[in-house]
Every structure is written in C-alpha cells, then in structure tokens.
Write a protein that holds these residues in place. Structure first.
Motif, PDB file in Angstrom:
ATOM      1  N   PRO A  30       0.832  -1.200   0.000  1.00 45.76           N
ATOM      2  CA  PRO A  30       0.000   0.000   0.000  1.00 45.76           C
ATOM      3  C   PRO A  30       0.871   1.255   0.000  1.00 45.76           C
ATOM      4  O   PRO A  30       2.016   1.227   0.463  1.00 45.76           O
ATOM      5  CB  PRO A  30      -0.792  -0.099   1.302  1.00 45.76           C
ATOM      6  CG  PRO A  30      -0.635  -1.507   1.776  1.00 45.76           C
ATOM      7  CD  PRO A  30       0.627  -2.028   1.181  1.00 45.76           C
ATOM      8  N   SER A  31       0.334   2.326  -0.493  1.00 45.60           N
ATOM      9  CA  SER A  31       1.061   3.589  -0.543  1.00 45.60           C
ATOM     10  C   SER A  31       1.575   3.968   0.841  1.00 45.60           C
ATOM     11  O   SER A  31       0.844   3.924   1.829  1.00 45.60           O
ATOM     12  CB  SER A  31       0.131   4.683  -1.069  1.00 45.60           C
ATOM     13  OG  SER A  31       0.805   5.909  -1.104  1.00 45.60           O
ATOM     14  N   TYR A  37       3.924   2.329   2.472  1.00 48.85           N
ATOM     15  CA  TYR A  37       4.457   1.162   3.181  1.00 48.85           C
ATOM     16  C   TYR A  37       5.496   0.451   2.319  1.00 48.85           C
ATOM     17  O   TYR A  37       5.460   0.519   1.098  1.00 48.85           O
ATOM     18  CB  TYR A  37       3.334   0.172   3.538  1.00 48.85           C
ATOM     19  CG  TYR A  37       2.376   0.722   4.561  1.00 48.85           C
ATOM     20  CD1 TYR A  37       2.605   0.545   5.915  1.00 48.85           C
ATOM     21  CD2 TYR A  37       1.259   1.447   4.168  1.00 48.85           C
ATOM     22  CE1 TYR A  37       1.733   1.052   6.859  1.00 48.85           C
ATOM     23  CE2 TYR A  37       0.377   1.967   5.103  1.00 48.85           C
ATOM     24  CZ  TYR A  37       0.624   1.758   6.444  1.00 48.85           C
ATOM     25  OH  TYR A  37      -0.234   2.274   7.371  1.00 48.85           O
ATOM     26  N   ASP A  38       6.400  -0.242   2.983  1.00 43.72           N
ATOM     27  CA  ASP A  38       7.431  -0.988   2.266  1.00 43.72           C
ATOM     28  C   ASP A  38       6.975  -2.375   1.854  1.00 43.72           C
ATOM     29  O   ASP A  38       7.506  -2.953   0.909  1.00 43.72           O
ATOM     30  CB  ASP A  38       8.695  -1.134   3.131  1.00 43.72           C
ATOM     31  CG  ASP A  38       9.387   0.194   3.358  1.00 43.72           C
ATOM     32  OD1 ASP A  38       9.285   1.082   2.477  1.00 43.72           O
ATOM     33  OD2 ASP A  38      10.016   0.349   4.417  1.00 43.72           O
ATOM     34  N   TYR A  39       6.006  -2.938   2.594  1.00 44.09           N
ATOM     35  CA  TYR A  39       5.618  -4.326   2.365  1.00 44.09           C
ATOM     36  C   TYR A  39       4.106  -4.500   2.387  1.00 44.09           C
ATOM     37  O   TYR A  39       3.393  -3.760   3.045  1.00 44.09           O
ATOM     38  CB  TYR A  39       6.241  -5.243   3.432  1.00 44.09           C
ATOM     39  CG  TYR A  39       7.735  -5.200   3.399  1.00 44.09           C
ATOM     40  CD1 TYR A  39       8.440  -5.868   2.411  1.00 44.09           C
ATOM     41  CD2 TYR A  39       8.450  -4.477   4.345  1.00 44.09           C
ATOM     42  CE1 TYR A  39       9.818  -5.822   2.353  1.00 44.09           C
ATOM     43  CE2 TYR A  39       9.833  -4.425   4.302  1.00 44.09           C
ATOM     44  CZ  TYR A  39      10.506  -5.097   3.303  1.00 44.09           C
ATOM     45  OH  TYR A  39      11.867  -5.046   3.250  1.00 44.09           O
ATOM     46  N   SER A  40       3.676  -5.526   1.683  1.00 43.52           N
ATOM     47  CA  SER A  40       2.296  -5.981   1.729  1.00 43.52           C
ATOM     48  C   SER A  40       2.283  -7.337   2.415  1.00 43.52           C
ATOM     49  O   SER A  40       3.189  -8.147   2.212  1.00 43.52           O
ATOM     50  CB  SER A  40       1.739  -6.134   0.306  1.00 43.52           C
ATOM     51  OG  SER A  40       0.509  -6.827   0.330  1.00 43.52           O
ATOM     52  N   THR A  41       1.285  -7.580   3.219  1.00 47.98           N
ATOM     53  CA  THR A  41       1.141  -8.888   3.858  1.00 47.98           C
ATOM     54  C   THR A  41      -0.048  -9.647   3.280  1.00 47.98           C
ATOM     55  O   THR A  41      -0.503 -10.624   3.857  1.00 47.98           O
ATOM     56  CB  THR A  41       0.969  -8.751   5.384  1.00 47.98           C
ATOM     57  OG1 THR A  41      -0.168  -7.925   5.643  1.00 47.98           O
ATOM     58  CG2 THR A  41       2.211  -8.156   6.022  1.00 47.98           C
ATOM     59  N   LEU A  42      -0.514  -9.211   2.141  1.00 51.78           N
ATOM     60  CA  LEU A  42      -1.656  -9.852   1.497  1.00 51.78           C
ATOM     61  C   LEU A  42      -1.259 -11.235   0.993  1.00 51.78           C
ATOM     62  O   LEU A  42      -0.282 -11.384   0.260  1.00 51.78           O
ATOM     63  CB  LEU A  42      -2.113  -8.980   0.320  1.00 51.78           C
ATOM     64  CG  LEU A  42      -3.559  -9.065  -0.102  1.00 51.78           C
ATOM     65  CD1 LEU A  42      -4.487  -8.713   1.052  1.00 51.78           C
ATOM     66  CD2 LEU A  42      -3.804  -8.129  -1.252  1.00 51.78           C
ATOM     67  N   THR A  43      -2.009 -12.251   1.397  1.00 51.44           N
ATOM     68  CA  THR A  43      -1.728 -13.611   0.961  1.00 51.44           C
ATOM     69  C   THR A  43      -2.636 -13.988  -0.201  1.00 51.44           C
ATOM     70  O   THR A  43      -3.610 -13.289  -0.494  1.00 51.44           O
ATOM     71  CB  THR A  43      -1.938 -14.621   2.098  1.00 51.44           C
ATOM     72  OG1 THR A  43      -3.329 -14.710   2.403  1.00 51.44           O
ATOM     73  CG2 THR A  43      -1.130 -14.234   3.330  1.00 51.44           C
ATOM     74  N   TYR A  44      -2.331 -15.096  -0.828  1.00 51.54           N
ATOM     75  CA  TYR A  44      -3.146 -15.579  -1.947  1.00 51.54           C
ATOM     76  C   TYR A  44      -4.598 -15.749  -1.515  1.00 51.54           C
ATOM     77  O   TYR A  44      -5.510 -15.428  -2.267  1.00 51.54           O
ATOM     78  CB  TYR A  44      -2.595 -16.918  -2.472  1.00 51.54           C
ATOM     79  CG  TYR A  44      -3.406 -17.461  -3.611  1.00 51.54           C
ATOM     80  CD1 TYR A  44      -3.204 -16.990  -4.906  1.00 51.54           C
ATOM     81  CD2 TYR A  44      -4.382 -18.420  -3.402  1.00 51.54           C
ATOM     82  CE1 TYR A  44      -3.956 -17.472  -5.959  1.00 51.54           C
ATOM     83  CE2 TYR A  44      -5.142 -18.904  -4.446  1.00 51.54           C
ATOM     84  CZ  TYR A  44      -4.930 -18.433  -5.726  1.00 51.54           C
ATOM     85  OH  TYR A  44      -5.695 -18.911  -6.765  1.00 51.54           O
TER      86      TYR A  44
END
Length: 191
Positions: A98-99, A101-108
């Motif tokens: 997301p804008s 942030y460095d990382y996304s934690t969204l899983t499949y």
C-alpha cells in the motif's frame, strides 16, 4: 514442536533433491510441494484448491486418529509449499505494498486481485515459453536475499505461514482440540 516442523519443512527439499536411495514416488510427491510449473491463474487456483483440500483431509485424519506427531509433520511439509509459493511466483511483483508502506502482507487467500499470478518452470519441466524458476542469478525465484524482491516474498511467506498454521489449528481443533495441544508440547530429544 517448532523444531519438528522445521525438520519436516526441510525434508521436502531433501527428498525432492536426492538422487539415490529414495523411492521414486517419494521424490515425485515431494516435487509437487514446491508450487512450481503453474503458468496460469487457473493452474494456480487449481493447485491451491487441491493442496488445501488434501491438507485439510490430512490434518482431520491426524486429529481423528489422535496423532499429534502427524499434525506436526503435515504442518512442516505444508508450510514448505505455502512458503515456496511466494518465493517461486510473481506474487511479490503483482501485490505491491500500500502507498506509504514498504511491504504488503496480502496472501493468496486474502487477495481479491490475482491477475497474472504464476510460478516459474522447474528444471524437470519440458514446458516451453515459460520463465524458469532459475538459480542465484536468473529466473523468477526469490529464494535468497540477493534476488530481486526477496524481502517482499519473505514477508508474504511469513504472513501466509501464520495464516496457514492458524488454519491447520482450526482443522485439527474442530475434530479434537487436545491433539493440537499435544502437538504443541512435543519436544525433540536425543533419542
């Protein structure tokens, strides 16, 4: 219990890379746990569907037969697959953070948009026109810290590992919560 899972996770690579002394069926089945050779969204969805259904059946059977060691073995092996998906696919590239942030934690399992997700071609595949899983310097993989987006793959795999372990706990606990608790207390000994 964590060490048992770690060993089982590692054994997937160990047996799939052995040349001699391992039954062909063991090597073949371990190779299926790497989430490779999935070249379309449909192939990825089919793989996850089959994998999840088979894993659930295994966890339910382990709980039904009151086998906490089997729970840990299944958890370790299945976590290998969950983690490999993020390091063998283009997931880190298509699931941008997301804008701000460095990382996304969204899983499949969480993502609504899965457009274009695929994994690399393993060395045993004879498919043409697909991106190779690769090695240290090429291919789709994010298997080590020198590869592009390794850190993003790591964060996705970490988030998915926690989600998967919670799902396994739910499957086991729906049958017999005591089996999950017994599994959590298993400790490796020198024997």
């Amino acid at each position: 219990a964590i060490q048992v899972c770690q060993v089982e996770n590692w054994l997937v690579d160990y047996y799939s890379n052995r040349e001699a002394g391992v039954e062909d069926s063991i090597k073949t089945n371990c190779n299926k746990l790497h989430a490779d050779n999935l070249f379309t969204e449909a192939a990825v969805a089919n793989y996850w569907g089959r994998f999840s259904a088979n894993a659930k059946a295994g966890f339910v059977e382990a709980a039904r037969t009151k086998n906490p060691r089997q729970v840990l073995a299944l958890l370790g092996m299945s976590l290998h697959t969950v983690q490999d998906f993020y390091s063998h696919s283009n997931w880190p590239e298509i699931q941008q953070p997301p804008s701000g942030y460095d990382y996304s934690t969204l899983t499949y399992f969480d993502a609504r948009q899965k457009g274009g997700v695929k994994t690399g071609k393993s060395s045993s595949s004879n498919a043409t026109g697909q991106v190779s899983h690769g090695g240290y310097n090429d291919g789709m993989n994010h298997d080590w810290y020198g590869r592009p987006n390794w850190d993003r793959a790591y964060v996705h795999a970490y988030a998915a590992s926690r989600q998967w372990a919670n799902q396994a706990k739910l499957w086991v606990s729906e049958v017999d919560p005591a089996v999950w608790e017994q599994a959590r207390r298993i400790a490796l000994t020198s024997k």
